[in-house]
Design an enzyme around this catalytic site. Sequence first.
Site, PDB file in Angstrom:
ATOM      1  N   TYR A 155      19.118 -15.786  48.210  1.00 50.75           N
ATOM      2  CA  TYR A 155      18.216 -16.201  47.138  1.00 50.75           C
ATOM      3  C   TYR A 155      19.009 -16.893  46.028  1.00 50.75           C
ATOM      4  CZ  TYR A 155      15.597 -16.019  42.809  1.00 50.75           C
ATOM      5  OH  TYR A 155      15.028 -16.368  41.611  1.00 50.75           O
TER       6      TYR A 155
ATOM      7  N   SER B 171      17.744 -19.248  37.410  1.00 52.07           N
ATOM      8  CA  SER B 171      17.805 -17.790  37.184  1.00 52.07           C
ATOM      9  C   SER B 171      19.172 -17.386  36.684  1.00 52.07           C
ATOM     10  CB  SER B 171      17.514 -17.109  38.524  1.00 52.07           C
ATOM     11  OG  SER B 171      17.859 -15.755  38.473  1.00 52.07           O
TER      12      SER B 171
ATOM     13  N   ASN C  65       0.762 -22.343  47.523  1.00 50.18           N
ATOM     14  CA  ASN C  65       0.274 -22.010  48.871  1.00 50.18           C
ATOM     15  C   ASN C  65      -0.257 -20.582  48.945  1.00 50.18           C
ATOM     16  OD1 ASN C  65       2.558 -20.440  48.864  1.00 50.18           O
ATOM     17  ND2 ASN C  65       3.554 -21.450  50.603  1.00 50.18           N
TER      18      ASN C  65
ATOM     19  N   LYS D 116      19.228 -21.015  44.592  1.00 49.41           N
ATOM     20  CA  LYS D 116      19.130 -21.544  43.217  1.00 49.41           C
ATOM     21  C   LYS D 116      20.358 -22.383  42.879  1.00 49.41           C
ATOM     22  CE  LYS D 116      15.183 -19.703  41.964  1.00 49.41           C
ATOM     23  NZ  LYS D 116      13.992 -20.548  41.822  1.00 49.41           N
TER      24      LYS D 116
HETATM   25  P1  NAD Z   1       5.927 -15.547  42.053  1.00 51.67           P
HETATM   26  O1  NAD Z   1       6.221 -15.201  43.474  1.00 51.67           O
HETATM   27  O2  NAD Z   1       4.923 -14.747  41.324  1.00 51.67           O
HETATM   28  O3  NAD Z   1       5.518 -17.088  41.941  1.00 51.67           O
HETATM   29  C1  NAD Z   1       5.954 -18.066  42.847  1.00 51.67           C
HETATM   30  C2  NAD Z   1       4.727 -18.816  43.307  1.00 51.67           C
HETATM   31  O4  NAD Z   1       5.127 -19.861  44.207  1.00 51.67           O
HETATM   32  C3  NAD Z   1       3.744 -17.930  44.053  1.00 51.67           C
HETATM   33  O5  NAD Z   1       2.458 -18.130  43.491  1.00 51.67           O
HETATM   34  C4  NAD Z   1       3.803 -18.429  45.499  1.00 51.67           C
HETATM   35  O6  NAD Z   1       2.557 -18.297  46.171  1.00 51.67           O
HETATM   36  C5  NAD Z   1       4.221 -19.871  45.296  1.00 51.67           C
HETATM   37  N1  NAD Z   1       4.966 -20.474  46.421  1.00 51.67           N
HETATM   38  C6  NAD Z   1       6.039 -19.977  47.063  1.00 51.67           C
HETATM   39  N2  NAD Z   1       6.463 -20.826  48.003  1.00 51.67           N
HETATM   40  C7  NAD Z   1       5.639 -21.903  47.942  1.00 51.67           C
HETATM   41  C8  NAD Z   1       5.568 -23.116  48.664  1.00 51.67           C
HETATM   42  N3  NAD Z   1       6.411 -23.403  49.665  1.00 51.67           N
HETATM   43  N4  NAD Z   1       4.594 -24.003  48.345  1.00 51.67           N
HETATM   44  C9  NAD Z   1       3.706 -23.714  47.355  1.00 51.67           C
HETATM   45  N5  NAD Z   1       3.734 -22.586  46.645  1.00 51.67           N
HETATM   46  C10 NAD Z   1       4.691 -21.690  46.941  1.00 51.67           C
HETATM   47  O7  NAD Z   1       7.330 -15.523  41.275  1.00 51.67           O
HETATM   48  P2  NAD Z   1       7.641 -15.661  39.718  1.00 51.67           P
HETATM   49  O8  NAD Z   1       8.236 -14.378  39.280  1.00 51.67           O
HETATM   50  O9  NAD Z   1       6.483 -16.226  39.013  1.00 51.67           O
HETATM   51  O10 NAD Z   1       8.823 -16.718  39.784  1.00 51.67           O
HETATM   52  C11 NAD Z   1       8.619 -18.105  39.594  1.00 51.67           C
HETATM   53  C12 NAD Z   1       9.956 -18.834  39.721  1.00 51.67           C
HETATM   54  O11 NAD Z   1      10.866 -18.293  38.772  1.00 51.67           O
HETATM   55  C13 NAD Z   1      10.620 -18.672  41.093  1.00 51.67           C
HETATM   56  O12 NAD Z   1      11.230 -19.897  41.426  1.00 51.67           O
HETATM   57  C14 NAD Z   1      11.674 -17.604  40.845  1.00 51.67           C
HETATM   58  O13 NAD Z   1      12.768 -17.747  41.716  1.00 51.67           O
HETATM   59  C15 NAD Z   1      12.068 -17.906  39.412  1.00 51.67           C
HETATM   60  N6  NAD Z   1      12.627 -16.740  38.708  1.00 51.67           N
HETATM   61  C16 NAD Z   1      11.909 -15.574  38.677  1.00 51.67           C
HETATM   62  C17 NAD Z   1      12.460 -14.469  38.030  1.00 51.67           C
HETATM   63  C18 NAD Z   1      11.732 -13.146  38.025  1.00 51.67           C
HETATM   64  O14 NAD Z   1      12.376 -12.118  37.801  1.00 51.67           O
HETATM   65  N7  NAD Z   1      10.426 -13.095  38.201  1.00 51.67           N
HETATM   66  C19 NAD Z   1      13.706 -14.568  37.396  1.00 51.67           C
HETATM   67  C20 NAD Z   1      14.381 -15.783  37.449  1.00 51.67           C
HETATM   68  C21 NAD Z   1      13.832 -16.867  38.111  1.00 51.67           C
HETATM   69  C1  WQD Z   2      16.797  -4.194  36.632  1.00 52.45           C
HETATM   70  C2  WQD Z   2      17.635  -2.934  36.444  1.00 52.45           C
HETATM   71  C3  WQD Z   2      18.427  -2.027  38.518  1.00 52.45           C
HETATM   72  C4  WQD Z   2      14.454  -0.996  40.085  1.00 52.45           C
HETATM   73  C5  WQD Z   2      16.415  -9.372  39.712  1.00 52.45           C
HETATM   74  C6  WQD Z   2      17.036 -10.445  40.570  1.00 52.45           C
HETATM   75  C7  WQD Z   2      17.440 -11.609  39.690  1.00 52.45           C
HETATM   76  C8  WQD Z   2      16.279 -12.097  38.834  1.00 52.45           C
HETATM   77  C9  WQD Z   2      15.660 -10.980  38.078  1.00 52.45           C
HETATM   78  C10 WQD Z   2      15.105 -13.819  40.001  1.00 52.45           C
HETATM   79  C11 WQD Z   2      18.877  -2.882  37.337  1.00 52.45           C
HETATM   80  C12 WQD Z   2      17.460  -1.072  37.871  1.00 52.45           C
HETATM   81  C13 WQD Z   2      15.507  -1.438  39.314  1.00 52.45           C
HETATM   82  C14 WQD Z   2      14.293   0.401  40.305  1.00 52.45           C
HETATM   83  C15 WQD Z   2      16.237   0.789  38.941  1.00 52.45           C
HETATM   84  N1  WQD Z   2      15.217 -12.616  39.639  1.00 52.45           N
HETATM   85  N2  WQD Z   2      16.373  -0.574  38.741  1.00 52.45           N
HETATM   86  N3  WQD Z   2      15.203   1.242  39.711  1.00 52.45           N
HETATM   87  O1  WQD Z   2      18.252  -6.751  39.580  1.00 52.45           O
HETATM   88  O2  WQD Z   2      18.415  -7.451  37.136  1.00 52.45           O
HETATM   89  O3  WQD Z   2      17.370  -8.945  38.745  1.00 52.45           O
HETATM   90  O4  WQD Z   2      15.309  -9.923  39.001  1.00 52.45           O
HETATM   91  O5  WQD Z   2      15.846 -14.741  39.827  1.00 52.45           O
HETATM   92  O6  WQD Z   2      17.900 -12.605  40.548  1.00 52.45           O
HETATM   93  O7  WQD Z   2      18.173  -9.908  41.234  1.00 52.45           O
HETATM   94  O8  WQD Z   2      16.173  -6.879  38.108  1.00 52.45           O
HETATM   95  O9  WQD Z   2      14.224  -5.444  37.769  1.00 52.45           O
HETATM   96  O10 WQD Z   2      15.395  -5.378  40.011  1.00 52.45           O
HETATM   97  O11 WQD Z   2      16.520  -4.384  38.015  1.00 52.45           O
HETATM   98  O12 WQD Z   2      17.028   1.599  38.437  1.00 52.45           O
HETATM   99  O13 WQD Z   2      13.394   0.857  41.000  1.00 52.45           O
HETATM  100  O14 WQD Z   2      16.831  -1.813  36.848  1.00 52.45           O
HETATM  101  O15 WQD Z   2      19.495  -1.324  39.130  1.00 52.45           O
HETATM  102  O16 WQD Z   2      19.882  -2.231  36.606  1.00 52.45           O
HETATM  103  P1  WQD Z   2      17.670  -7.430  38.420  1.00 52.45           P
HETATM  104  P2  WQD Z   2      15.481  -5.526  38.524  1.00 52.45           P
END
Ligand code: NAD
Ligand code: WQD
Length: 351
Positions: A150, A126, A34, A154
Amino acid sequence: MSHTVLVTGGAGYIGSHACLELLRAGRDVVVIDNLSNASRVSLDRVRELAGCELVFHEADIRDRGALDGIFAAQRIDAVIHFAGLKAVGESVEQPLAYYDNNVAGTVTLLSAMRAAGVRDLVFSSSCTVYGDPAQVPVREDFPRSATNPYGRSKLIIEDMLFDLAASPLEEPWRVVLLRYFNPVGADASGRIGEDPAGIPNNLMPFVMQVAVGRRERVRVFGDDYPTPDGTGVRDYIHVTDLAVGHLAALDALAKTRGCVAVNLGTGRGYSVLDMIAAARRATGHPIPHEIVARRPGDIAATYADPAFAAEYLDWRAARDLDVMVRDHWRWQSANPTGYADASSDSRTVPR
Ligand code: NAD
Ligand code: WQD
């Protein structure tokens, strides 16, 4: 082997890299996004890099009619479900938006899949589901918990998928839950990458914006953790390794019975100061930092036990820290404002 893959959230950071690796591996790709947190330019560039077409539907996964239309329009063999909201702080402020988008959105997607007879799924979970782990490295059988909406979204989706796969009345579902650690980096071309809206929450995008001159200094959230240098330790993984892990997960669906959880991490932890030092090496910029208070909700250290991924998926992360930072920098330095200044040319390249 699954041939046509529906990728939800395919325009986002991880999704765009996964689409690229799918196309490079010869799969057909259909994206639904979206664009709430992405630009369509990312998909233009995926097409350009792959040299072939993908199908894009700008639609919401909560829109059942749109999903039914997509499943009716072509045969879909499997779904990779990235779509969701992911900002921890925002989820505390707007819990309903997170439960609606992530949980209700997934219910709608699963219902549409079932109606279409598609029961092969790879889901973006995650490392947040491990909460504050009692020990590291983290194994898939460790207890799960959540400290924010969040993370709870998950957990709920994981439980929903375990229940669905266990139901005696359901046709068999085959589900792989991938628990990502901390994705960083970008495709080696530097053409696609992470483009966070506003002030980045995550460390690496923030560090890179300091390197490129968009922000003054990195704030290091606490240096009094029980870690070697006192700063937080995480398992940073190259987004291309993560993307390739999805191909391995698709292949593993064939032997999957029910729902299986797999960590995607490197098995190595690096501190915040390690990351800043690596970024200085890769960019040649000084990257000033200051130590500030701990960020509420942060944990001291987490990193994956990657053994089960190696066994079940035959997958291992291949790119080391310097490659992660070098590739992230290539993207950031060539696109200092992300996709903001690029226009979508919606060009199509025949397969
Ligand atoms: P992102 O926000 O870049 O990608 C998510 C995408 O989903 C976006 O393009 C957004 O526009 C789309 N989206 C959101 N809600 C929607 C909906 N209702 N319908 C259609 N599209 C929708 O995030 P990302 O970092 O690429 O993460 C992708 C997935 O991986 C997420 O589920 C996130 O929770 C999970 N994840 C991310 C991380 C991280 O650190 N980036 C870590 C662990 C898990
Ligand atoms: C990494 C480290 C911060 C920013 C998050 C979500 C987790 C998963 C991954 C989706 C930590 C430190 C950060 C800054 C800092 N996402 N930090 N200054 O917190 O491990 O995980 O992303 O599922 O659910 O919580 O990642 O990149 O935010 O932080 O010192 O400006 O960097 O304290 O130790 P995090 P992060």
